[in-house]
Design a protein around this motif. Structure first.
Motif, mmCIF file in Angstrom:
data_model
loop_
_atom_site.group_PDB
_atom_site.id
_atom_site.type_symbol
_atom_site.label_atom_id
_atom_site.label_comp_id
_atom_site.label_asym_id
_atom_site.label_seq_id
_atom_site.Cartn_x
_atom_site.Cartn_y
_atom_site.Cartn_z
ATOM 1 N N ASN A 233 2.016 36.780 -106.027
ATOM 2 C CA ASN A 233 1.735 36.713 -104.594
ATOM 3 C C ASN A 233 1.302 38.069 -104.043
ATOM 4 O OD1 ASN A 233 1.809 34.157 -103.711
ATOM 5 N ND2 ASN A 233 3.932 34.170 -103.010
ATOM 6 N N LEU B 65 -7.374 39.108 -111.149
ATOM 7 C CA LEU B 65 -7.448 39.280 -109.693
ATOM 8 C C LEU B 65 -7.831 40.708 -109.334
ATOM 9 C CD1 LEU B 65 -4.443 37.368 -108.141
ATOM 10 C CD2 LEU B 65 -6.851 36.935 -107.834
ATOM 11 N N TYR C 66 -4.337 29.949 -112.551
ATOM 12 C CA TYR C 66 -3.212 29.796 -111.626
ATOM 13 C C TYR C 66 -2.933 28.333 -111.340
ATOM 14 C CZ TYR C 66 -0.364 30.428 -107.460
ATOM 15 O OH TYR C 66 0.642 30.385 -106.553
ATOM 16 N N HIS C 67 -3.982 27.566 -111.042
ATOM 17 C CA HIS C 67 -3.760 26.170 -110.658
ATOM 18 C C HIS C 67 -3.389 25.301 -111.850
ATOM 19 C CE1 HIS C 67 -4.550 26.169 -106.392
ATOM 20 N NE2 HIS C 67 -5.494 27.042 -106.608
ATOM 21 N N ILE D 60 -11.019 31.235 -101.996
ATOM 22 C CA ILE D 60 -10.335 30.882 -103.243
ATOM 23 C C ILE D 60 -8.970 31.573 -103.304
ATOM 24 C CG2 ILE D 60 -10.452 31.136 -105.749
ATOM 25 C CD1 ILE D 60 -12.246 29.006 -104.751
ATOM 26 N N LEU D 61 -8.940 32.858 -102.872
ATOM 27 C CA LEU D 61 -7.660 33.580 -102.849
ATOM 28 C C LEU D 61 -6.695 32.936 -101.859
ATOM 29 C CD1 LEU D 61 -8.992 37.211 -102.966
ATOM 30 C CD2 LEU D 61 -7.580 36.132 -104.663
ATOM 31 N N ASP E 124 -1.268 27.660 -102.300
ATOM 32 C CA ASP E 124 -1.043 26.703 -103.387
ATOM 33 C C ASP E 124 -1.663 25.347 -103.070
ATOM 34 O OD1 ASP E 124 -0.244 26.318 -105.898
ATOM 35 O OD2 ASP E 124 1.878 26.721 -105.556
ATOM 36 N N SER E 125 -2.882 25.381 -102.531
ATOM 37 C CA SER E 125 -3.535 24.127 -102.159
ATOM 38 C C SER E 125 -4.925 24.091 -102.776
ATOM 39 C CB SER E 125 -3.623 24.022 -100.638
ATOM 40 O OG SER E 125 -4.945 23.795 -100.227
ATOM 41 N N SER E 126 -5.386 22.894 -103.135
ATOM 42 C CA SER E 126 -6.717 22.770 -103.727
ATOM 43 C C SER E 126 -7.740 22.288 -102.717
ATOM 44 C CB SER E 126 -6.673 21.812 -104.921
ATOM 45 O OG SER E 126 -6.203 20.557 -104.490
ATOM 46 N N GLY F 188 -6.651 29.790 -100.986
ATOM 47 C CA GLY F 188 -6.175 28.554 -101.596
ATOM 48 C C GLY F 188 -5.089 28.804 -102.627
ATOM 49 N N MET F 189 -5.221 29.938 -103.385
ATOM 50 C CA MET F 189 -4.164 30.298 -104.331
ATOM 51 C C MET F 189 -2.893 30.670 -103.592
ATOM 52 S SD MET F 189 -6.233 32.596 -107.054
ATOM 53 C CE MET F 189 -4.895 33.100 -108.105
ATOM 54 N N ILE G 103 -2.221 38.666 -105.087
ATOM 55 C CA ILE G 103 -3.161 37.854 -104.294
ATOM 56 C C ILE G 103 -3.370 38.489 -102.920
ATOM 57 C CG2 ILE G 103 -3.470 35.630 -103.177
ATOM 58 C CD1 ILE G 103 -1.996 34.349 -105.488
ATOM 59 N N PHE H 16 -11.369 24.444 -102.265
ATOM 60 C CA PHE H 16 -12.485 24.466 -103.204
ATOM 61 C C PHE H 16 -13.707 23.766 -102.624
ATOM 62 C CE2 PHE H 16 -8.939 24.338 -106.473
ATOM 63 C CZ PHE H 16 -8.831 25.708 -106.442
#
Lengths: 89, 135
Positions: free
Chosen positions: A3, B14, B59-60, A49-50, A56-58, A52-53, A6, A61
């Protein structure tokens, strides 16, 4: 730990976006502004994208994909406009 | 053990991606002429976004909701479109360049002046100055 990495990457990519924003405002020529817009949308994809990471959601995209396609067409159309205006004159 | 290695790989990708995206943005401000500036975003930023997307894929698949092929689609699309848009932008700059040689085998000077805002303003001033004279 991930985290923190990120968050750090988000801050760094955000400062890159600020740099391209200064070039977008300052110019001085039209191709410089097109290049700054191109850089801005590429770094926006990275930032999304970062994000979303981080959440923790898709979901993000799809947004990144739409920005990638529309940004590419925007760059092509703006460059074509600059080229053809010069040919007609 | 494997989880630690994957976390280290994600953090490394990253950091590399953030560094290259930053390099692409910084070169826009730092470099002197358009044909120097175009190298930064079109090469460094594309590589940076590529490694950030790679980190996101790992990661995903490791922590999130499984593998998403859409991320690979974004990478593929960016790597295909970046050279095309760079080519078109440099052609646009070439068409606005002063003293462009007619012979395509002669390399133009990359530091040559490109028509910019100051020229536009000067032409506008000249037109405004001329108009009452013409009427």
């Amino acid at each position: 730990m991930i985290n923190a990495a990120i968050l750090f990457a988000m801050v760094v990519v955000g400062s890159a976006m600020l740099f391209s924003l200064t070039r977008l405002i300052k110019g001085p020529s039209a191709p410089d502004r097109i290049l700054a817009l191109d850089t801005l949308y590429v770094s926006t994809i990275a930032e999304l994208i970062l994000f979303g990471m981080f959440l923790d959601s898709s979901l993000y995209f799809e947004i990144a994909l739409v920005i990638a396609m529309l940004g590419f067409f925007g760059t092509v159309v703006l460059s074509k406009y600059v080229i053809r205006r010069d040919i007609v004159e | 053990m494997i989880a630690t290695l994957l976390a280290a790989l994600i953090i490394f990708m990253l950091l590399v991606g953030a560094f290259f995206v930053f390099l692409g943005g910084f070169s826009l401000v730092k470099l002197s002429s358009f044909f120097h500036r175009i190298h930064g975003p079109t090469k460094a930023s594309t590589l940076g976004v590529g490694s950030i997307l790679f980190a996101s894929v790992i990661y995903h698949t490791t922590y999130g909701s499984g593998l998403h092929p859409r991320e690979l689609l974004i990478t593929l699309f960016l790597f295909m479109t970046a050279p095309v848009s760079a080519h078109l932008m440099s052609r646009a700059a070439l068409s606005l360049m002063d003293g462009r040689p007619d012979d395509p085998s002669v390399t133009p000077d990359p530091e040559a002046h490109i028509r910019d805002d100051a020229d536009e303003i000067a032409e506008q001033r000249a037109r405004d100055h001329e108009r009452p004279h013409v009427e």
